[in-house]
Design a protein around this motif. Structure first.
Motif, PDB file in Angstrom:
ATOM      1  N   GLY A 559       0.812  -1.213   0.000  1.00 31.87           N
ATOM      2  CA  GLY A 559       0.000   0.000   0.000  1.00 31.87           C
ATOM      3  C   GLY A 559       0.841   1.255   0.000  1.00 31.87           C
ATOM      4  O   GLY A 559       1.919   1.298   0.622  1.00 31.87           O
ATOM      5  N   ILE A 560       0.369   2.263  -0.679  1.00 33.87           N
ATOM      6  CA  ILE A 560       0.994   3.583  -0.603  1.00 33.87           C
ATOM      7  C   ILE A 560       0.475   4.261   0.657  1.00 33.87           C
ATOM      8  O   ILE A 560      -0.735   4.374   0.866  1.00 33.87           O
ATOM      9  CB  ILE A 560       0.659   4.408  -1.859  1.00 33.87           C
ATOM     10  N   GLY A 561       1.389   4.649   1.510  1.00 35.13           N
ATOM     11  CA  GLY A 561       0.993   5.181   2.804  1.00 35.13           C
ATOM     12  C   GLY A 561       0.486   4.097   3.738  1.00 35.13           C
ATOM     13  O   GLY A 561      -0.461   4.315   4.504  1.00 35.13           O
ATOM     14  N   ALA A 562       1.111   2.921   3.692  1.00 33.84           N
ATOM     15  CA  ALA A 562       0.657   1.785   4.499  1.00 33.84           C
ATOM     16  C   ALA A 562       0.978   1.997   5.975  1.00 33.84           C
ATOM     17  O   ALA A 562       1.984   2.616   6.328  1.00 33.84           O
ATOM     18  CB  ALA A 562       1.312   0.504   4.006  1.00 33.84           C
ATOM     19  N   HIS A 563       0.123   1.473   6.827  1.00 35.07           N
ATOM     20  CA  HIS A 563       0.328   1.567   8.264  1.00 35.07           C
ATOM     21  C   HIS A 563      -0.465   0.469   8.966  1.00 35.07           C
ATOM     22  O   HIS A 563      -1.389  -0.110   8.398  1.00 35.07           O
ATOM     23  CB  HIS A 563      -0.116   2.945   8.782  1.00 35.07           C
ATOM     24  N   THR A 564      -0.095   0.181  10.195  1.00 33.28           N
ATOM     25  CA  THR A 564      -0.790  -0.821  11.000  1.00 33.28           C
ATOM     26  C   THR A 564      -1.231  -0.175  12.305  1.00 33.28           C
ATOM     27  O   THR A 564      -0.412   0.436  13.007  1.00 33.28           O
ATOM     28  CB  THR A 564       0.125  -2.021  11.296  1.00 33.28           C
ATOM     29  N   VAL A 565      -2.510  -0.309  12.608  1.00 32.14           N
ATOM     30  CA  VAL A 565      -3.068   0.220  13.849  1.00 32.14           C
ATOM     31  C   VAL A 565      -3.786  -0.921  14.564  1.00 32.14           C
ATOM     32  O   VAL A 565      -4.714  -1.516  14.025  1.00 32.14           O
ATOM     33  CB  VAL A 565      -4.053   1.374  13.575  1.00 32.14           C
ATOM     34  N   SER A 566      -3.341  -1.224  15.777  1.00 34.47           N
ATOM     35  CA  SER A 566      -3.923  -2.326  16.545  1.00 34.47           C
ATOM     36  C   SER A 566      -3.990  -3.605  15.694  1.00 34.47           C
ATOM     37  O   SER A 566      -4.999  -4.299  15.656  1.00 34.47           O
ATOM     38  CB  SER A 566      -5.320  -1.950  17.057  1.00 34.47           C
ATOM     39  N   LYS A 567      -2.890  -3.884  15.012  1.00 35.81           N
ATOM     40  CA  LYS A 567      -2.727  -5.068  14.167  1.00 35.81           C
ATOM     41  C   LYS A 567      -3.629  -5.078  12.939  1.00 35.81           C
ATOM     42  O   LYS A 567      -3.714  -6.081  12.243  1.00 35.81           O
ATOM     43  CB  LYS A 567      -2.931  -6.360  14.971  1.00 35.81           C
ATOM     44  N   HIS A 568      -4.307  -3.960  12.671  1.00 35.20           N
ATOM     45  CA  HIS A 568      -5.098  -3.856  11.440  1.00 35.20           C
ATOM     46  C   HIS A 568      -4.295  -3.085  10.412  1.00 35.20           C
ATOM     47  O   HIS A 568      -3.928  -1.926  10.629  1.00 35.20           O
ATOM     48  CB  HIS A 568      -6.430  -3.147  11.702  1.00 35.20           C
ATOM     49  N   TRP A 569      -4.051  -3.759   9.252  1.00 35.33           N
ATOM     50  CA  TRP A 569      -3.232  -3.146   8.205  1.00 35.33           C
ATOM     51  C   TRP A 569      -4.118  -2.406   7.221  1.00 35.33           C
ATOM     52  O   TRP A 569      -5.193  -2.895   6.839  1.00 35.33           O
ATOM     53  CB  TRP A 569      -2.439  -4.230   7.482  1.00 35.33           C
ATOM     54  N   GLY A 570      -3.661  -1.237   6.795  1.00 31.66           N
ATOM     55  CA  GLY A 570      -4.373  -0.479   5.783  1.00 31.66           C
ATOM     56  C   GLY A 570      -3.441   0.520   5.139  1.00 31.66           C
ATOM     57  O   GLY A 570      -2.233   0.551   5.422  1.00 31.66           O
ATOM     58  N   CYS A 571      -3.974   1.325   4.227  1.00 30.27           N
ATOM     59  CA  CYS A 571      -3.138   2.323   3.561  1.00 30.27           C
ATOM     60  C   CYS A 571      -3.989   3.546   3.235  1.00 30.27           C
ATOM     61  O   CYS A 571      -5.178   3.445   2.940  1.00 30.27           O
ATOM     62  CB  CYS A 571      -2.480   1.755   2.311  1.00 30.27           C
ATOM     63  N   SER A 572      -3.337   4.713   3.263  1.00 28.50           N
ATOM     64  CA  SER A 572      -4.045   5.964   2.967  1.00 28.50           C
ATOM     65  C   SER A 572      -4.063   6.270   1.483  1.00 28.50           C
ATOM     66  O   SER A 572      -4.867   7.085   1.032  1.00 28.50           O
ATOM     67  CB  SER A 572      -3.401   7.121   3.742  1.00 28.50           C
ATOM     68  N   GLY A 573      -3.163   5.625   0.723  1.00 32.89           N
ATOM     69  CA  GLY A 573      -3.149   5.776  -0.724  1.00 32.89           C
ATOM     70  C   GLY A 573      -3.663   4.529  -1.404  1.00 32.89           C
ATOM     71  O   GLY A 573      -4.514   3.807  -0.867  1.00 32.89           O
ATOM     72  N   SER A 574      -3.136   4.266  -2.583  1.00 32.89           N
ATOM     73  CA  SER A 574      -3.625   3.136  -3.386  1.00 32.89           C
ATOM     74  C   SER A 574      -3.236   1.787  -2.766  1.00 32.89           C
ATOM     75  O   SER A 574      -2.168   1.639  -2.157  1.00 32.89           O
ATOM     76  CB  SER A 574      -3.039   3.209  -4.797  1.00 32.89           C
ATOM     77  N   LEU A 575      -4.114   0.791  -2.966  1.00 33.92           N
ATOM     78  CA  LEU A 575      -3.770  -0.593  -2.680  1.00 33.92           C
ATOM     79  C   LEU A 575      -3.001  -1.126  -3.891  1.00 33.92           C
ATOM     80  O   LEU A 575      -3.410  -0.921  -5.040  1.00 33.92           O
ATOM     81  CB  LEU A 575      -5.026  -1.430  -2.456  1.00 33.92           C
ATOM     82  N   VAL A 576      -1.897  -1.813  -3.646  1.00 37.81           N
ATOM     83  CA  VAL A 576      -1.047  -2.339  -4.707  1.00 37.81           C
ATOM     84  C   VAL A 576      -0.982  -3.858  -4.577  1.00 37.81           C
ATOM     85  O   VAL A 576      -0.600  -4.380  -3.519  1.00 37.81           O
ATOM     86  CB  VAL A 576       0.373  -1.734  -4.644  1.00 37.81           C
ATOM     87  N   ILE A 577      -1.376  -4.574  -5.622  1.00 33.03           N
ATOM     88  CA  ILE A 577      -1.308  -6.039  -5.646  1.00 33.03           C
ATOM     89  C   ILE A 577      -0.192  -6.457  -6.595  1.00 33.03           C
ATOM     90  O   ILE A 577      -0.155  -6.029  -7.756  1.00 33.03           O
ATOM     91  CB  ILE A 577      -2.644  -6.658  -6.097  1.00 33.03           C
ATOM     92  N   ASP A 578       0.705  -7.272  -6.091  1.00 29.40           N
ATOM     93  CA  ASP A 578       1.821  -7.764  -6.900  1.00 29.40           C
ATOM     94  C   ASP A 578       1.393  -9.044  -7.612  1.00 29.40           C
ATOM     95  O   ASP A 578       1.341 -10.112  -7.016  1.00 29.40           O
ATOM     96  CB  ASP A 578       3.027  -8.027  -6.002  1.00 29.40           C
ATOM     97  N   ALA A 579       1.082  -8.919  -8.899  1.00 32.13           N
ATOM     98  CA  ALA A 579       0.614 -10.064  -9.689  1.00 32.13           C
ATOM     99  C   ALA A 579       1.670 -10.526 -10.686  1.00 32.13           C
ATOM    100  O   ALA A 579       1.349 -11.078 -11.736  1.00 32.13           O
ATOM    101  CB  ALA A 579      -0.680  -9.705 -10.418  1.00 32.13           C
ATOM    102  N   ARG A 580       2.946 -10.331 -10.342  1.00 31.02           N
ATOM    103  CA  ARG A 580       4.006 -10.850 -11.200  1.00 31.02           C
ATOM    104  C   ARG A 580       4.169 -12.357 -10.996  1.00 31.02           C
ATOM    105  O   ARG A 580       3.764 -12.911  -9.966  1.00 31.02           O
ATOM    106  CB  ARG A 580       5.329 -10.148 -10.881  1.00 31.02           C
ATOM    107  N   ARG A 581       4.767 -13.004 -11.973  1.00 32.34           N
ATOM    108  CA  ARG A 581       5.110 -14.414 -11.810  1.00 32.34           C
ATOM    109  C   ARG A 581       6.213 -14.538 -10.764  1.00 32.34           C
ATOM    110  O   ARG A 581       7.162 -13.769 -10.748  1.00 32.34           O
ATOM    111  CB  ARG A 581       5.590 -15.022 -13.134  1.00 32.34           C
ATOM    112  N   LYS A 582       6.048 -15.554  -9.887  1.00 31.34           N
ATOM    113  CA  LYS A 582       7.047 -15.807  -8.857  1.00 31.34           C
ATOM    114  C   LYS A 582       7.724 -17.157  -9.105  1.00 31.34           C
ATOM    115  O   LYS A 582       7.174 -18.014  -9.797  1.00 31.34           O
ATOM    116  CB  LYS A 582       6.402 -15.803  -7.465  1.00 31.34           C
ATOM    117  N   GLY A 583       8.885 -17.320  -8.521  1.00 28.05           N
ATOM    118  CA  GLY A 583       9.648 -18.546  -8.751  1.00 28.05           C
ATOM    119  C   GLY A 583       8.953 -19.798  -8.297  1.00 28.05           C
ATOM    120  O   GLY A 583       9.206 -20.892  -8.824  1.00 28.05           O
TER     121      GLY A 583
END
Length: 613
Positions: A559-583
């Protein structure tokens, strides 16, 4: 009245112009499967291959190749089946007005199988090596049965009333299996046969299994149906097929439907597994070699004039996509009763079915609140992830129906827009880490291990989704070719992925760290990193397949501007999903060019498929 056996079905389809015979000799090794896939893609007829190289049995493909043909197969019974399924929610409707449901009453008479002492399924005996040896993809580990009906019973409560009939693929040869004596029995997690197998092991009793191939189409369809608990698949086959299933019952043997074309009988070898696979599966990749149970074969029987039905799966849509569409027609209306408040669900076929589940729910917990936030939606999401095959969902996107009563859950672009207009990435991301995922999904942290992500959104529109790139768009070094695939969805080409399995990737993390939440790129609430942005954005199916089959939510969400509050993860900017091929990903399926040229020749003028493909 439904078909008594598969031969009657073939005759009817040919008579009505829905089946063609292919008398050219073709090989079950790659050629026949390639033909079936090509004809499916063209919306073509069922195919009867009468000359299978090195085999005396004809093969039947593309039987369920279109939804229209599937409805035709069950045209006499569908109204009664739909009525009976609706009565699950209100059985008193039938009691209050039985005269209004005559077809339903007659249909219930076919629910119970009838016992017989003999039948054509046991007329002849053969060996595994004489059966059609279907190999669908070049890197498959051997020949497979692709439309099996695997029958098992509870060892403590034997009999068909406590049986399971499921479609679990079977490897006939190859790897370390003893020829003609052993076959591989692949069943995934969350399958009914697993309970029976566990029970047999705990009690130290032999675990008997029968594998049926063919028979009336209702048996095949029953094997893939997600039926209510307590309804044996044999009962549903009788209901859908319009006649009671005749079961050959012999002392010391599991029952055999009298009209099936083939039956492989055996005993699962206790505490023995062998490598099964690879196999080109319905996610569009090879499921790799893994240890699975082994069936010691006692006998292989078949009827005279037996026909071998098959399919070939691969990147969707394929013939098995019709199963999903037909099942939805039958069971979709039951969803609101199974999970209160949920109006509709859609397992997205183009994304591989289980990787992406869309749902429309309700948000009724606090109608008096000035600002709506997901509350009841989260309860409904938890219920969906605990319900049958829906529990295999990896990404679950759920929205509130009252925010747009006209929203069509099968309109994927409209659903994405509705969700992205309302979602709050600081609040609405809910991860299930270190849990089970589909056996065929290699995006996770290990075999059958990975994570899930629920995105729940409700309330008024929070943003307008951009459809054009901003003039001041900034991309960090190494990231290029931004492409808009849907309003508010940006695909970006990224450097190759190099992180170890289960660990965050430094390139994806650096992408997010280099961008401030106030920059214009954040107008796109969803950004997907990919190896080839042109290909991924070329059409919706490419985007859905790449994004949701090539990412593990807990590892590949940034996430752009990612942060964790009380173990809840979120972001103030865009959500980014990595959909590249992995090994650690399995190889994607690719057609054999030599085989494809042979298929082309069948479609040339004078060929049996001219005008079909």
């Amino acid at each position: 009245m439904g078909y008594r056996n598969l031969s009657e079905c073939v005759y009817d389809l040919e008579k009505t112009g829905q089946l063609i015979r292919i008398d050219t000799e073709l090989d079950a090794n790659l050629e026949i499967a390639a033909v079936q896939r090509r004809v499916y893609q063209s919306g073509g007829p069922a195919l009867l291959f009468t000359r299978v190289k090195g085999c005396s049995f004809p093969m039947l493909g593309n039987l369920f190749g279109t939804l229209e043909r599937t409805r035709f197969l069950f045209r006499d019974t569908l109204p009664a089946v739909l009525h009976l399924l609706s009565l699950k929610t209100d059985p008193m409707r039938l009691m209050k007005s039985p005269a209004a449901w005559p077809g339903t009453l007659r249909g219930t008479l076919n629910l119970l199988p009838r016992k017989v002492s003999r039948g054509p399924a046991l007329d002849c005996q053969t060996r595994i090596e004489n059966l059609p040896q279907l190999v669908s993809w070049p890197k498959d580990g051997g020949p497979f049965i692709t439309l099996p009906q695997v029958y098992s019973e509870s060892v403590s409560r034997p009999g068909w009333r406590h049986s399971n009939l499921g479609m679990y693929r079977v490897q006939l040869a190859g790897n370390q299996y003893r020829p003609n004596e052993e076959v591989g029995l692949h069943y995934q997690i969350h399958r009914g046969i697993g309970c029976h197998h566990t029970e047999a092991l705990e009690q130290g009793k032999p675990f008997r299994v029968n594998i049926f191939i063919g028979g009336p189409p209702a048996l095949t369809m029953a094997a893939v149906m997600p039926l209510p608990e307590g309804m044996p698949e044999l009962c549903f086959a009788g209901l859908l097929g319009g006649r009671r299933v005749p079961l050959i019952c012999q002392p010391g043997q599991l029952p055999v439907p009298a009209e099936v074309d083939f039956c492989i009988s055996g005993t699962v070898i206790p505490n023995k597994t062998l490598p099964e696979g690879p196999f080109g599966d319905h996610l569009g990749y090879y499921s790799l070699q893994h240890d699975f149970p082994v069936l010691a074969v006692d006998r292989v029987t078949h009827r005279r004039g037996a026909i071998w039905p098959f399919t070939s799966v691969g990147r969707p849509p394929q013939e098995d996509s019709t199963f999903g569409a037909f099942i939805h027609e039958l069971t979709g209306p039951l969803i609101p009763e199974l999970v209160p408040g949920v109006k509709a669900v859609h397992a997205v076929d183009a994304a591989g079915v289980h990787p992406l589940l869309l749902a429309i729910g309700s948000e009724r917990y606090a109608p008096f609140a000035e600002q709506q936030a997901p509350q009841e939606l989260l309860t409904q999401a938890s219920a969906l992830l605990g319900t049958g095959q829906l529990s295999l969902a990896k990404y679950l996107f759920i929205v509130a129906g009252q925010d747009n009563p006209q929203l069509d859950i099968h309109d994927v672009p409209a659903f994405f827009s509705h969700l992205l207009e309302r979602v709050d990435w600081q609040r609405d991301l809910h991860f299930h880490t270190r849990t089970t995922i589909d056996t065929l999904d290699y995006s996770g942290s290990g075999f059958q291990q990975g994570s899930k992500l629920v995105i729940a959104a409700t309330g008024p529109v929070q943003r307008q989704l951009p459809c054009e790139l901003p003039g001041d768009l900034f991309l960090p070094a190494g990231f290029r070719k931004p492409r808009i695939v849907l309003p508010g969805v940006l695909v970006i080409e990224a450097p190759a992925h190099h992180a170890p399995r289960g660990e965050a990737d430094t390139a994806a993390q650096s992408f997010c760290n280099a961008i401030d939440p106030e920059q214009s790129i954040n107008g796109f609430p969803l950004i997907v990193l990919t190896d080839d942005s042109d290909w991924t954005a070329r059409n919706l199916n490419n985007f859905l397949w790449a994004t949701f089959t090539r990412s593990d939510p807990a590892v590949d969400s940034y996430g752009i501007g990612a942060h964790t509050v009380s173990k809840h993860w979120g972001c103030s900017g865009s959500l980014v999903i990595d959909a590249r091929r992995k090994g650690h990903h399995a190889p994607a399926l690719e057609d054999d060019p030599v085989i494809e040229k042979k298929v082309d020749a069948l479609g040339a003028p004078g060929g049996p498929l001219h005008g079909v493909i």
